[in-house]
Design a protein around this motif. Structure first.
Motif, short mmCIF file in Angstrom:
data_model
loop_
_atom_site.label_atom_id
_atom_site.label_comp_id
_atom_site.label_asym_id
_atom_site.label_seq_id
_atom_site.Cartn_x
_atom_site.Cartn_y
_atom_site.Cartn_z
N ILE A 1 -35.57 34.42 33.69
CA ILE A 1 -36.66 33.86 32.68
C ILE A 1 -37.98 34.73 33.46
CG2 ILE A 1 -38.30 32.34 32.05
CD1 ILE A 1 -36.04 30.19 31.79
N GLY A 2 -38.77 35.31 32.47
CA GLY A 2 -39.97 35.87 33.06
C GLY A 2 -39.59 37.47 33.69
N SER A 3 -38.13 37.83 33.54
CA SER A 3 -38.20 39.31 33.83
C SER A 3 -37.28 40.15 32.93
CB SER A 3 -36.85 39.01 35.16
OG SER A 3 -36.51 40.18 35.78
N THR A 4 -37.40 41.24 33.13
CA THR A 4 -36.78 42.25 32.17
C THR A 4 -35.53 42.80 32.71
OG1 THR A 4 -38.26 43.94 32.52
CG2 THR A 4 -38.70 42.58 30.81
N ILE A 5 -35.38 42.57 34.23
CA ILE A 5 -34.27 43.58 34.97
C ILE A 5 -33.10 42.75 35.05
CG2 ILE A 5 -33.91 44.45 37.12
CD1 ILE A 5 -36.75 44.65 37.65
N PRO A 6 -31.93 43.10 34.49
CA PRO A 6 -30.76 42.39 34.37
C PRO A 6 -29.99 42.46 35.73
CG PRO A 6 -30.39 44.44 33.25
CD PRO A 6 -31.78 44.54 33.74
N ILE A 7 -29.55 41.29 36.25
CA ILE A 7 -28.70 41.15 37.46
C ILE A 7 -27.21 41.01 37.26
CG2 ILE A 7 -28.75 39.73 39.79
CD1 ILE A 7 -31.39 38.74 39.20
N LYS A 8 -26.33 41.95 37.86
CA LYS A 8 -25.03 42.06 37.93
C LYS A 8 -24.57 40.68 38.51
CE LYS A 8 -23.44 45.46 35.42
NZ LYS A 8 -23.11 45.28 34.15
N VAL A 9 -23.72 39.98 37.55
CA VAL A 9 -22.89 38.77 38.53
C VAL A 9 -21.46 38.83 38.27
CG1 VAL A 9 -24.99 37.24 38.37
CG2 VAL A 9 -23.38 37.42 36.41
N ASN A 10 -20.77 38.36 39.05
CA ASN A 10 -19.27 38.37 39.01
C ASN A 10 -18.80 36.71 39.09
OD1 ASN A 10 -16.54 38.56 39.02
ND2 ASN A 10 -16.23 39.27 41.26
N VAL A 11 -18.87 36.26 38.03
CA VAL A 11 -18.73 34.60 37.92
C VAL A 11 -17.60 34.65 36.97
CG1 VAL A 11 -19.46 32.53 37.34
CG2 VAL A 11 -21.11 34.17 38.72
N GLN A 12 -16.49 33.58 37.23
CA GLN A 12 -15.56 33.12 36.38
C GLN A 12 -16.17 31.67 35.64
OE1 GLN A 12 -11.79 32.07 37.97
NE2 GLN A 12 -10.76 31.76 35.97
N ILE A 13 -15.99 31.65 34.27
CA ILE A 13 -16.56 30.68 33.75
C ILE A 13 -15.35 29.64 33.32
CG2 ILE A 13 -17.84 29.68 31.59
CD1 ILE A 13 -19.56 31.29 33.51
N ILE A 14 -15.58 28.20 33.60
CA ILE A 14 -14.52 27.37 33.06
C ILE A 14 -15.44 26.47 32.41
CG2 ILE A 14 -12.80 25.68 33.63
CD1 ILE A 14 -12.40 27.11 36.20
N ALA A 15 -15.33 26.49 31.05
CA ALA A 15 -15.98 25.34 30.13
C ALA A 15 -15.28 24.19 29.81
CB ALA A 15 -16.35 26.12 28.85
N ALA A 16 -15.76 22.94 29.53
CA ALA A 16 -14.92 21.86 29.22
C ALA A 16 -15.71 21.22 28.12
CB ALA A 16 -14.75 20.90 30.70
N THR A 17 -15.01 20.53 27.45
CA THR A 17 -15.33 19.69 26.31
C THR A 17 -14.69 18.62 25.83
OG1 THR A 17 -16.49 19.86 23.99
CG2 THR A 17 -14.51 21.18 24.39
N ASN A 18 -15.23 17.60 25.17
CA ASN A 18 -14.44 16.57 24.65
C ASN A 18 -14.53 16.54 22.99
OD1 ASN A 18 -16.88 15.62 24.22
ND2 ASN A 18 -16.70 13.63 25.43
N TYR B 1 -30.27 30.44 34.45
CA TYR B 1 -30.29 31.86 34.34
C TYR B 1 -31.63 31.99 35.63
CZ TYR B 1 -27.94 32.09 30.25
OH TYR B 1 -27.04 31.99 29.05
N GLY B 2 -32.22 31.16 36.11
CA GLY B 2 -33.29 31.16 37.13
C GLY B 2 -34.41 31.76 36.46
N TYR B 3 -35.46 31.87 37.57
CA TYR B 3 -36.72 32.41 36.82
C TYR B 3 -37.32 33.38 37.72
CZ TYR B 3 -38.54 28.30 39.07
OH TYR B 3 -38.82 27.16 39.85
N ALA B 4 -38.16 34.47 37.39
CA ALA B 4 -38.95 35.29 38.46
C ALA B 4 -40.03 34.34 38.64
CB ALA B 4 -39.43 36.57 37.57
N LYS B 5 -40.74 34.94 39.85
CA LYS B 5 -42.28 34.07 40.28
C LYS B 5 -43.15 34.27 39.35
CE LYS B 5 -43.25 37.95 43.38
NZ LYS B 5 -43.53 38.40 44.66
N GLY B 6 -43.88 33.29 39.20
CA GLY B 6 -44.97 33.08 38.15
C GLY B 6 -44.61 33.21 36.65
N SER B 7 -43.32 32.95 36.27
CA SER B 7 -43.01 32.93 34.96
C SER B 7 -43.57 31.75 33.88
CB SER B 7 -41.22 32.67 35.10
OG SER B 7 -40.75 33.75 35.75
#
Length: 711
Positions: A515-532, A460-466
């Motif tokens: 992390i450390g922010s309250t402002i949501p950021i819109k993203v357009n990401v396709q998720i491919i998950a994998a598991t055994n 998720y990344g983090y804001a400066k000084g988090s």
């Protein structure tokens, strides 16, 4: 040229503003329509004496300041001698009067515009016609139309362009010669129409339709301006030719390896090519435009100056210049002379001759790249580049690849299930390459390989000084970096429960909160998950969120283990072997019995284990031919044979299957243990049975057995 009668010259009544004067008495005595103003003995302005002016002056107590406010500058007034030329008439027409200058250069008086025009038409030369002179002087064709849209005047240039005579044009409707629709549009709208192309069998002209407007913006007539099309075409062709020539010259300069400088006869730099010698000038050449480059020799930048030598010798000069850094530059200066045989330009071509070896290496590299491009082009014709990673021929994998091709055009969440090493990441890359997101990022993250306390910041990344130790500028997480593309989350079952909640929000809302922010950021990401792992079982045990499981399980793909698609084993083995042969310049190959052994093995580590085994065989083999005996000694290491189960991929008669499995087991045991006693112990049957059955197998294959050991 014509002269002006003396009686038409009016006296100049003037007031000097830098002296005291009684303005009212001066105006009362003035019988002329204009009064002139002087300052320091020179005329500088005038005013028209009329009732509005007199009333204004009376209200202002006849102050000089009020008169100055109503006066006009005399700068636009024409100053003439007694003899007036025709060009001067056009200046007089624009002003109410002109001032007549005497032989001593002082003003004699003024003459009104009306008197000049009246005098013009009283001259003995009755052919004087201002309009005719004006129209004749214009090189373009001019046609004048009245309010009834009839042609009432024109010039000779226009008649020549339309190949007609005055008798065939004058007093005829303009629409019979020019475009009637355009004429009607101008009269209707009062707007000018420019560059209208009109072509007939005899003529081709470019026409402008210009309205003649009154003060009330009403159309009282029209002027049609005609240009001969051949002349316009010649101008356009010449301009286009110059553009093409300039484009060609720029392309030639850009393609020449040498550095090209253009210098004038004084040694001032005019222009240069894109290819400049690096680390030679020590200054941006843009800063030298317009400056004398002879001064650079005085500064010790290089020596000698080819520009100076060309100016001195007035002929082609070639020199080898040496820089402060010890580099040697071959410079060739060519003089260019004008029509008077004067030096006009110097063209300097320079080349760094210390780089000859590098040029040879570059040529060889270019050849290699060309061959590589040719090879890649051949690969593209046979299959897409990414399909080279998908080595398969089994029906099960064919079905999965067809499914991948269908879902690649969508952005649905995909869940890849399969044992470790079956190629889940390769399938994820195939979805990326085949889909609409192929030009966007493809990022992968192993949820089990990153510590739990770092996984959240990575995703998720983090804001400066988090937090302490965080980057002062903050950091973008994988979701933000993969915006527009695909994020591949491997080993999704290892993700902590508290991060599963945040991942669920991303899937639902398509937004992340660093992390450390309250402002949501819109993203357009396709998720491919994998598991055994079996996520359903984890949901039952409470170690994986049920709602997240259903969010991930939109498009489930179950990738079969390698033991269930034995048709792919030989294909993959040959593929990995070929890669290693090319990498290490070897020529290893697998014998048919070695392939049989590989196909019989269960491959608990799947494709990854097969790739590792092939590499181990190549590294340790002494003979280019890798046989079953050599292969079998690696497949038994660390493997509990009792857990190995044979895999049948097609329906065959039961007895045939039993005989086939029995034959493979006996051959494999004998290749591995060498003696019938040890083989019998491993197979759990008697030594005599092994000896008898093995002898039968060899006889069927026409192989003579000698000294078969039972020890």
């Amino acid at each position: 040229m014509f002269s002006v009668a003396k009686d038409k010259i009016k006296p100049i009544i003037s007031i000097t503003i830098d002296e005291e004067v009684v303005l009212k008495s001066t105006l009362d005595q003035c019988k002329e329509p204009f009064i002139f103003l002087k300052k320091q003995g020179q005329l500088f302005a005038y005013a028209s004496i009329n009732n509005p002016l007199l009333e204004l002056l009376e209200s202002k107590n006849y102050s000089i300041e009020a008169l100055l406010d109503q006066s006009k500058s005399i700068k636009s007034i024409c100053f003439l001698s007694k003899n007036i030329s025709f060009p001067s008439l056009f200046q007089i027409i624009g002003e109410p009067f002109a001032i007549i200058i005497g032989e001593d250069g002082e003003p004699l008086g003024y003459i009104r515009r009306e008197d000049v025009l009246a005098e013009l038409f009283k001259q003995e030369n009755k052919s004087v016609d201002l309009l005719k002179i004006l129209l004749t002087s214009i090189p373009m064709g001019i046609f004048v139309l009245d309010k009834e849209k009839q042609i009432i005047n024109c010039n000779e240039s226009g008649l020549k362009m339309i190949k007609s005579t005055a008798e065939q044009v004058l007093n005829y409707p303009g629409g019979t010669i020019f475009n009637a629709q355009q004429i009607n549009n101008v009269f209707a709208t009062g707007k000018t129409i420019l560059n209208h192309l009109e072509i007939t069998n005899d003529t081709g002209v470019l026409v402008d339709y210009c309205p003649i407007l009154t003060d009330n913006e009403e159309v009282e007539g029209m002027i049609i301006v005609v240009q001969d099309l051949p002349m316009v075409e010649d101008m356009a062709n010449e301009i286009e030719y110059i553009k093409d020539l300039n484009r060609d010259l720029n392309a030639i300069l850009s393609s020449i390896y040498d550095e090209i400088l253009v210098v004038n006869a004084k040694g001032e730099l005019l222009r240069y090519s894109d290819n400049i010698i690096q680390d030679f000038w020590k200054v941006d050449l843009k800063e030298l435009i317009g400056k004398n480059i002879l001064e650079l020799e005085d500064q010790g930048l290089f020596t000698p100056s080819v520009t100076r030598l060309v100016i001195e010798k007035r002929k082609k000069v070639s020199v080898v210049q040496e820089t402060k850094a010890g580099r040697k530059i071959l410079a060739v200066g060519n003089p260019v002379f004008n029509e008077n045989h004067e030096l006009d330009r110097i063209i300097i071509a320079s080349r760094d001759i210390t780089e000859t070896t590098r040029l040879k290496s570059e040529l060889q590299e270019i050849r290699k790249i060309t061959e590589q491009y040719k090879k890649e082009l051949d690969d593209f014709k046979s299959k897409d580049r990414f399909l080279k990673k998908l080595i398969y021929c089994s029906p099960k994998m064919e079905k999965i690849i067809n499914q991948v091709k269908k879902i690649a055009d969508f952005s649905s969440t995909v869940l890849l299930n399969g044992e470790s090493g079956v190629g889940k990441e390769v399938i994820a890359q195939a979805i990326h390459q085949l889909g609409k997101r192929s030009s966007k990022p493809f990022l992968k993250l192993n949820c089990g390989a990153i510590p739990e306390n770092l996984l959240e910041s990575e995703l998720y990344g983090y804001a400066k000084g988090s937090f302490t130790g965080a980057d002062k500028n903050g950091k973008e997480g994988y979701f933000k970096q993969a915006d527009g593309g695909i994020l591949f989350l491997d080993e999704i079952g290892e993700m902590p429960l508290h991060l599963q909640v945040k991942l669920l929000r991303v899937l639902q809302e398509q937004e992340v909160i660093p992390i450390g922010s309250t402002i949501p950021i819109k993203v357009n990401v396709q998720i491919i998950a994998a598991t055994n792992k079996r996520l359903e079982k984890m949901v039952e045990n409470g170690t994986f969120r049920e709602d997240l499981f259903y969010r991930l399980n939109v498009i489930p793909i179950q990738i079969p283990p390698l033991r269930e698609r034995t048709e792919d084993i030989s294909l993959l083995a040959f593929h990995f072997l070929q890669q290693l042969n090319e990498k290490y310049d070897r020529n290893y190959h697998l014998t048919p019995d070695a392939i049989n052994v590989l196909e019989f093995y269960s491959w608990p580590g799947n494709v990854r284990e097969l790739q590792n085994i092939i590499e181990r065989l190549v590294v340790t083999a002494d003979d280019p031919a890798i046989d079953a005996e050599f292969v079998s000694q690696f497949l038994s290491l660390g493997i509990n044979n009792k857990k190995i189960k044979p895999v049948i991929t097609r329906v065959i008669p039961l007895q045939e299957a039993i005989d086939h499995v029995e034959e493979q087991l006996i051959v494999l045991a004998m290749n591995q243990y060498k003696t019938t006693t040890k083989a019998a112990k491993a197979l759990g049957i008697s030594q005599s049975s092994v000896s008898r059955k093995y002898q039968k197998i060899l006889n069927e294959k026409n192989i003579k057995i000698e000294n078969l050991s039972s020890i």
